[in-house]
Design a protein around this motif. Sequence first.
Motif, PDB file in Angstrom:
ATOM      1  N   GLY A   1      59.520   3.177 -22.406  1.00  0.00           N
ATOM      2  CA  GLY A   1      60.891   2.841 -22.024  1.00  0.00           C
ATOM      3  C   GLY A   1      61.712   2.286 -23.178  1.00  0.00           C
TER       4      GLY A   1
ATOM      5  N   ALA B   1      57.651   6.991 -26.525  1.00  0.00           N
ATOM      6  CA  ALA B   1      58.846   6.162 -26.328  1.00  0.00           C
ATOM      7  C   ALA B   1      59.298   6.225 -24.867  1.00  0.00           C
ATOM      8  CB  ALA B   1      59.965   6.628 -27.260  1.00  0.00           C
ATOM      9  N   ALA B   2      59.221   7.426 -24.271  1.00  0.00           N
ATOM     10  CA  ALA B   2      59.638   7.578 -22.872  1.00  0.00           C
ATOM     11  C   ALA B   2      58.722   6.752 -21.962  1.00  0.00           C
ATOM     12  CB  ALA B   2      59.626   9.055 -22.480  1.00  0.00           C
ATOM     13  N   ILE B   3      57.423   6.785 -22.235  1.00  0.00           N
ATOM     14  CA  ILE B   3      56.468   6.014 -21.418  1.00  0.00           C
ATOM     15  C   ILE B   3      56.732   4.510 -21.551  1.00  0.00           C
ATOM     16  CG2 ILE B   3      54.036   5.311 -21.265  1.00  0.00           C
ATOM     17  CD1 ILE B   3      53.268   8.189 -21.949  1.00  0.00           C
TER      18      ILE B   3
ATOM     19  N   THR C   1      56.489  15.029 -31.295  1.00  0.00           N
ATOM     20  CA  THR C   1      56.364  15.149 -29.836  1.00  0.00           C
ATOM     21  C   THR C   1      55.702  13.893 -29.282  1.00  0.00           C
ATOM     22  OG1 THR C   1      56.013  17.493 -30.188  1.00  0.00           O
ATOM     23  CG2 THR C   1      55.447  16.651 -28.019  1.00  0.00           C
TER      24      THR C   1
ATOM     25  N   ARG D   1      58.145  10.938 -29.270  1.00  0.00           N
ATOM     26  CA  ARG D   1      59.168  11.071 -28.223  1.00  0.00           C
ATOM     27  C   ARG D   1      58.589  10.729 -26.856  1.00  0.00           C
ATOM     28  NH1 ARG D   1      59.867  15.510 -25.634  1.00  0.00           N
ATOM     29  NH2 ARG D   1      58.988  16.836 -27.255  1.00  0.00           N
ATOM     30  N   ARG D   2      57.410  11.272 -26.571  1.00  0.00           N
ATOM     31  CA  ARG D   2      56.808  11.048 -25.249  1.00  0.00           C
ATOM     32  C   ARG D   2      56.327   9.596 -25.098  1.00  0.00           C
ATOM     33  NH1 ARG D   2      52.650  15.765 -24.153  1.00  0.00           N
ATOM     34  NH2 ARG D   2      52.703  14.932 -22.044  1.00  0.00           N
TER      35      ARG D   2
ATOM     36  N   PRO E   1      63.794   3.352 -27.150  1.00  0.00           N
ATOM     37  CA  PRO E   1      64.377   4.491 -27.878  1.00  0.00           C
ATOM     38  C   PRO E   1      63.433   5.064 -28.936  1.00  0.00           C
ATOM     39  CG  PRO E   1      65.813   2.556 -28.010  1.00  0.00           C
ATOM     40  CD  PRO E   1      64.520   2.098 -27.423  1.00  0.00           C
ATOM     41  N   HIS E   2      63.692   6.296 -29.304  1.00  0.00           N
ATOM     42  CA  HIS E   2      62.897   6.985 -30.320  1.00  0.00           C
ATOM     43  C   HIS E   2      63.818   7.490 -31.423  1.00  0.00           C
ATOM     44  CE1 HIS E   2      61.295  11.131 -31.614  1.00  0.00           C
ATOM     45  NE2 HIS E   2      60.690  10.235 -32.352  1.00  0.00           N
TER      46      HIS E   2
ATOM     47  N   GLU F   1      48.647   6.263 -26.361  1.00  0.00           N
ATOM     48  CA  GLU F   1      49.046   5.226 -25.400  1.00  0.00           C
ATOM     49  C   GLU F   1      47.950   4.163 -25.297  1.00  0.00           C
ATOM     50  OE1 GLU F   1      49.964   6.586 -21.458  1.00  0.00           O
ATOM     51  OE2 GLU F   1      50.501   4.544 -20.814  1.00  0.00           O
TER      52      GLU F   1
END
Length: 212
Positions: free
Chosen positions: A27, A23-25, A17, A20-21, A29-30, A200
């Motif tokens: 920008g 990677a989204a922050i 989790t 994934r999160r 790929p995961h 992060e």
Amino acid sequence: MTITVAIDGPAASGKGTLARRLAAILGIPHLDTGLLYRAVGRRVLDGDGDPADPMAAAQAARALVPADLQRSDLRGPAADSASAAVASVPEVRAALLEFQRQFAAKGAVLDGRDIGTVVLPDAPVKLFVTASLEVRAQRRYRELVARHGVVPDIVIVRADMAARDEADSSRAAAPLRPAETAVILDTSDLSADEALARAEAIVRWKLGADRD
Ligand code: DC
């Protein structure tokens, strides 16, 4: 700038989790690399083979196609133990290495067991995400209830998890262990949001520190 983040840790540590999160922050790929081993294990089971048979496992790894990662039966006890068995076969690990490195080439977050030690030894950011066996067994229990609608025996869930920890950490090929430069993140007492905030901060600190 290409950002590559390697995240390793045991089952149910919260690394998936988190990856994934994160990677989204960022920008980017995961890739959940555990899915590769799960898909290989499934392929062996499809052919009525034994996932612990090195020949059958290596053949399945070489035949893997991206669509295999979309299968709906990659989770659950059968896939868990099949994936742990195929993951101990060196030829399987070798067959999956190039795919993982290519995926990471333009920047990505990869999570698994050997990302910081073997797959991406030069990654500028390495995290080792962990949690106590008890906490991880409770998380897996809740996931089984929520996702699969089964009410398992917690004693069995804990024992299965301990067995998989042992298999992942004691195998000769790329055993689970923190990379030398990995930052250890223990999520036993952290919510998913708290773990993400810490991760992060570590990433930003590492990337900033690397520029100095
Ligand atoms: O993270 P997971 O539970 O989906 O992983 C499934 C199995 O694959 C697990 O037994 C460990 C193994 N694995 C591995 O050996 N190396 C990786 N990079 C990822 C997973």
